[in-house]
Design a protein around this motif. Structure first.
Motif, PDB file in Angstrom:
ATOM      1  N   ARG A 213     -11.419  -2.707  13.620  1.00  0.00           N
ATOM      2  CA  ARG A 213     -11.252  -1.889  12.418  1.00  0.00           C
ATOM      3  C   ARG A 213      -9.833  -2.016  11.864  1.00  0.00           C
ATOM      4  NH1 ARG A 213      -9.391   3.580  12.229  1.00  0.00           N
ATOM      5  NH2 ARG A 213     -10.109   4.740  10.397  1.00  0.00           N
ATOM      6  N   ASN A 214      -8.833  -2.007  12.750  1.00  0.00           N
ATOM      7  CA  ASN A 214      -7.459  -2.184  12.288  1.00  0.00           C
ATOM      8  C   ASN A 214      -7.263  -3.543  11.641  1.00  0.00           C
ATOM      9  OD1 ASN A 214      -6.507   0.334  12.958  1.00  0.00           O
ATOM     10  ND2 ASN A 214      -5.690  -0.272  14.949  1.00  0.00           N
ATOM     11  N   GLY A 215      -7.938  -4.575  12.192  1.00  0.00           N
ATOM     12  CA  GLY A 215      -7.835  -5.896  11.591  1.00  0.00           C
ATOM     13  C   GLY A 215      -8.359  -5.910  10.162  1.00  0.00           C
ATOM     14  N   LEU A 216      -9.473  -5.204   9.924  1.00  0.00           N
ATOM     15  CA  LEU A 216     -10.002  -5.112   8.561  1.00  0.00           C
ATOM     16  C   LEU A 216      -9.010  -4.419   7.636  1.00  0.00           C
ATOM     17  CD1 LEU A 216     -13.711  -4.067   9.279  1.00  0.00           C
ATOM     18  CD2 LEU A 216     -12.854  -6.348   8.693  1.00  0.00           C
ATOM     19  N   ARG A 217      -8.388  -3.364   8.129  1.00  0.00           N
ATOM     20  CA  ARG A 217      -7.433  -2.626   7.288  1.00  0.00           C
ATOM     21  C   ARG A 217      -6.184  -3.458   7.024  1.00  0.00           C
ATOM     22  NH1 ARG A 217      -6.598   3.402   9.263  1.00  0.00           N
ATOM     23  NH2 ARG A 217      -6.315   2.452  11.311  1.00  0.00           N
ATOM     24  N   VAL A 218      -5.736  -4.200   8.021  1.00  0.00           N
ATOM     25  CA  VAL A 218      -4.560  -5.055   7.822  1.00  0.00           C
ATOM     26  C   VAL A 218      -4.890  -6.161   6.820  1.00  0.00           C
ATOM     27  CG1 VAL A 218      -3.038  -6.743   8.929  1.00  0.00           C
ATOM     28  CG2 VAL A 218      -3.473  -4.534  10.031  1.00  0.00           C
ATOM     29  N   ASN A 219      -6.098  -6.727   6.880  1.00  0.00           N
ATOM     30  CA  ASN A 219      -6.490  -7.746   5.899  1.00  0.00           C
ATOM     31  C   ASN A 219      -6.431  -7.186   4.481  1.00  0.00           C
ATOM     32  OD1 ASN A 219      -6.907  -9.595   7.920  1.00  0.00           O
ATOM     33  ND2 ASN A 219      -9.128  -9.298   8.007  1.00  0.00           N
ATOM     34  N   ARG A 220      -6.903  -5.963   4.310  1.00  0.00           N
ATOM     35  CA  ARG A 220      -6.844  -5.347   2.983  1.00  0.00           C
ATOM     36  C   ARG A 220      -5.401  -5.077   2.564  1.00  0.00           C
ATOM     37  NH1 ARG A 220     -12.155  -1.417   2.181  1.00  0.00           N
ATOM     38  NH2 ARG A 220     -13.662  -2.931   3.002  1.00  0.00           N
ATOM     39  N   ALA A 221      -4.581  -4.695   3.539  1.00  0.00           N
ATOM     40  CA  ALA A 221      -3.163  -4.477   3.233  1.00  0.00           C
ATOM     41  C   ALA A 221      -2.513  -5.780   2.774  1.00  0.00           C
ATOM     42  CB  ALA A 221      -2.443  -3.929   4.460  1.00  0.00           C
ATOM     43  N   LEU A 222      -2.850  -6.892   3.424  1.00  0.00           N
ATOM     44  CA  LEU A 222      -2.279  -8.182   3.033  1.00  0.00           C
ATOM     45  C   LEU A 222      -2.675  -8.557   1.610  1.00  0.00           C
ATOM     46  CD1 LEU A 222      -2.787 -10.200   6.346  1.00  0.00           C
ATOM     47  CD2 LEU A 222      -0.625  -9.340   5.413  1.00  0.00           C
ATOM     48  N   GLU A 223      -3.912  -8.235   1.235  1.00  0.00           N
ATOM     49  CA  GLU A 223      -4.326  -8.516  -0.143  1.00  0.00           C
ATOM     50  C   GLU A 223      -3.447  -7.778  -1.140  1.00  0.00           C
ATOM     51  OE1 GLU A 223      -8.405  -7.749  -0.847  1.00  0.00           O
ATOM     52  OE2 GLU A 223      -9.129  -8.992   0.807  1.00  0.00           O
ATOM     53  N   HIS A 224      -3.206  -6.496  -0.866  1.00  0.00           N
ATOM     54  CA  HIS A 224      -2.366  -5.698  -1.771  1.00  0.00           C
ATOM     55  C   HIS A 224      -0.926  -6.205  -1.775  1.00  0.00           C
ATOM     56  CE1 HIS A 224      -5.146  -2.458  -2.926  1.00  0.00           C
ATOM     57  NE2 HIS A 224      -5.666  -2.597  -1.718  1.00  0.00           N
ATOM     58  N   LEU A 225      -0.408  -6.557  -0.596  1.00  0.00           N
ATOM     59  CA  LEU A 225       0.969  -7.037  -0.511  1.00  0.00           C
ATOM     60  C   LEU A 225       1.121  -8.372  -1.243  1.00  0.00           C
ATOM     61  CD1 LEU A 225       1.667  -6.158   3.223  1.00  0.00           C
ATOM     62  CD2 LEU A 225       2.599  -4.987   1.210  1.00  0.00           C
ATOM     63  N   ALA A 226       0.106  -9.224  -1.171  1.00  0.00           N
ATOM     64  CA  ALA A 226       0.161 -10.510  -1.869  1.00  0.00           C
ATOM     65  C   ALA A 226       0.170 -10.317  -3.380  1.00  0.00           C
ATOM     66  CB  ALA A 226      -1.026 -11.374  -1.455  1.00  0.00           C
ATOM     67  N   GLU A 227      -0.368  -9.161  -3.822  1.00  0.00           N
ATOM     68  CA  GLU A 227      -0.346  -8.845  -5.259  1.00  0.00           C
ATOM     69  C   GLU A 227       0.928  -8.122  -5.655  1.00  0.00           C
ATOM     70  OE1 GLU A 227      -3.885  -6.582  -5.656  1.00  0.00           O
ATOM     71  OE2 GLU A 227      -5.223  -8.326  -5.443  1.00  0.00           O
ATOM     72  N   GLY A 228       1.866  -7.954  -4.684  1.00  0.00           N
ATOM     73  CA  GLY A 228       3.163  -7.366  -4.991  1.00  0.00           C
ATOM     74  C   GLY A 228       3.233  -5.852  -4.846  1.00  0.00           C
ATOM     75  N   GLU A 229       2.264  -5.229  -4.145  1.00  0.00           N
ATOM     76  CA  GLU A 229       2.271  -3.768  -3.973  1.00  0.00           C
ATOM     77  C   GLU A 229       3.596  -3.292  -3.382  1.00  0.00           C
ATOM     78  OE1 GLU A 229       1.749  -0.270  -4.289  1.00  0.00           O
ATOM     79  OE2 GLU A 229      -0.289  -1.097  -4.452  1.00  0.00           O
ATOM     80  N   ARG A 230       4.239  -2.306  -4.028  1.00  0.00           N
ATOM     81  CA  ARG A 230       5.528  -1.808  -3.557  1.00  0.00           C
ATOM     82  C   ARG A 230       5.454  -0.379  -3.009  1.00  0.00           C
ATOM     83  NH1 ARG A 230       9.021  -5.522  -4.448  1.00  0.00           N
ATOM     84  NH2 ARG A 230      10.618  -4.170  -3.551  1.00  0.00           N
ATOM     85  N   ASP A 231       4.407   0.350  -3.359  1.00  0.00           N
ATOM     86  CA  ASP A 231       4.288   1.736  -2.901  1.00  0.00           C
ATOM     87  C   ASP A 231       3.558   1.741  -1.562  1.00  0.00           C
ATOM     88  OD1 ASP A 231       3.897   4.419  -2.471  1.00  0.00           O
ATOM     89  OD2 ASP A 231       3.304   4.872  -4.533  1.00  0.00           O
ATOM     90  N   LEU A 232       4.322   1.590  -0.485  1.00  0.00           N
ATOM     91  CA  LEU A 232       3.716   1.463   0.833  1.00  0.00           C
ATOM     92  C   LEU A 232       3.130   2.785   1.313  1.00  0.00           C
ATOM     93  CD1 LEU A 232       6.248  -0.909   2.643  1.00  0.00           C
ATOM     94  CD2 LEU A 232       4.147  -1.476   1.401  1.00  0.00           C
ATOM     95  N   ALA A 233       3.701   3.892   0.913  1.00  0.00           N
ATOM     96  CA  ALA A 233       3.154   5.193   1.311  1.00  0.00           C
ATOM     97  C   ALA A 233       1.769   5.380   0.704  1.00  0.00           C
ATOM     98  CB  ALA A 233       4.088   6.313   0.880  1.00  0.00           C
ATOM     99  N   ARG A 234       1.621   5.029  -0.560  1.00  0.00           N
ATOM    100  CA  ARG A 234       0.320   5.142  -1.217  1.00  0.00           C
ATOM    101  C   ARG A 234      -0.695   4.185  -0.583  1.00  0.00           C
ATOM    102  NH1 ARG A 234      -2.978   2.693  -3.986  1.00  0.00           N
ATOM    103  NH2 ARG A 234      -1.645   0.833  -4.011  1.00  0.00           N
TER     104      ARG A 234
END
Length: 274
Positions: A213-234
């Motif tokens: 489950r954590n791996g799935l969440r990290v994969n989604r986090a990587l997608e957002h980070l690759a798009e330049g997401e800066r609000d890490l708390a959100r």
């Protein structure tokens, strides 16, 4: 007597509490019927119990099994004590015992694997992940029940290899659809108790449900980070982490770098052409 109770985890089927009793009065408490099924694991101190008229000594080397309807009273010969309490709802208990929630009589003694699971449970409380905590609480409860009724605990496991593969695939599909689902919800959707789902999943994939489950969440986090997401708390809130620090810990554990470094790496400009 002053009793400090901290609820660590509460779901529809599980309760985990950290309890401290300080300055108890001498003698025995009033006789009262138990209203829940649960385990009491003394971490510090000694407690004497009378259960349906029979005396038991409870210490850090034993586990008190509380059964609904039993008449119980307690005394504290050494003063205050500290213990962990696990309460299981009847459907969860039945799922662990082959469909029958009745529990055989007996006292469970602590062995090194039980003690380690207990201490790891307390350590994971500090990590702040309810899914992982529920998985570990369920595993510890199954370990304790297996000392009383090993054949019944084993009975709830899917039988054939094909059935186990289907269970794992269904669990993966459910988590991919929504990795924020809790352990009990996932197990209900695939028709398996949380304990047996965890066991079958780990045997089939080589990892725990929590790590998958954590791996799935990290994969989604990587997608957002690759798009330049800066609000890490959100982002942490959206992905179901307790807070930004919890997300950072999980991302670093699985991806090797914290989110900020990964964002910079994923958004680095391509090298200049010569």
């Amino acid at each position: 007597m002053p009793v400090l109770r901290r609820t660590v985890l509460r779901t529809d089927g599980l309760l985990l509490a950290d309890v401290s009793c300080g300055g108890p009065p001498p003698g025995w408490t009033e006789t009262r019927p138990a209203t829940v099924f649960g385990f009491v694991m003394v971490r510090r101190g000694v407690v004497r119990g009378r259960v349906d008229g029979r005396e038991q000594l409870l210490d850090s080397a034993s586990v008190y099994v509380e059964r609904p309807g039993s008449e119980q009273q307690f005394s504290h010969p050494c003063g205050g004590d500290v213990y962990t309490e696990i309460v299981l709802a009847e459907p969860v208990l039945a799922g662990l015992l082959g469909g029958d929630p009745s529990v055989p009589q007996g006292l469970v003694f602590t062995t090194p694997d039980v003690a380690l699971a207990h201490r790891m449970l307390l350590g994971r409380d500090r990590a702040g992940d309810d899914f992982e905590l529920a998985e570990r609480v369920t595993a510890l409860a199954a370990l304790l029940l297996a000392r009383l009724a090993p054949d019944r605990v084993e009975a709830g496991r899917p039988g054939s290899a094909a059935a186990r593969r289907r269970t794992v695939d269904e669990a993966r599909a459910v988590l991919n659809d929504d990795p924020l689902r809790g352990l009990e919800e996932v197990s209900k959707l695939v028709g398996c108790s949380p304990h047996h789902l965890s066991r079958v999943f780990a045997n089939a994939t080589g990892m725990s449900l929590t790590r998958y489950r954590n791996g799935l969440r990290v994969n989604r986090a990587l997608e957002h980070l690759a798009e330049g997401e800066r609000d890490l708390a959100r982002l942490a809130q959206e992905l179901g982490f307790t807070d930004q620090a919890h997300m950072t810990h999980v991302v670093r554990d699985l991806a090797g770098l914290p989110p900020g470094r990964l964002r910079a790496l994923l958004n680095a400009p391509p090298p200049a052409q010569e």
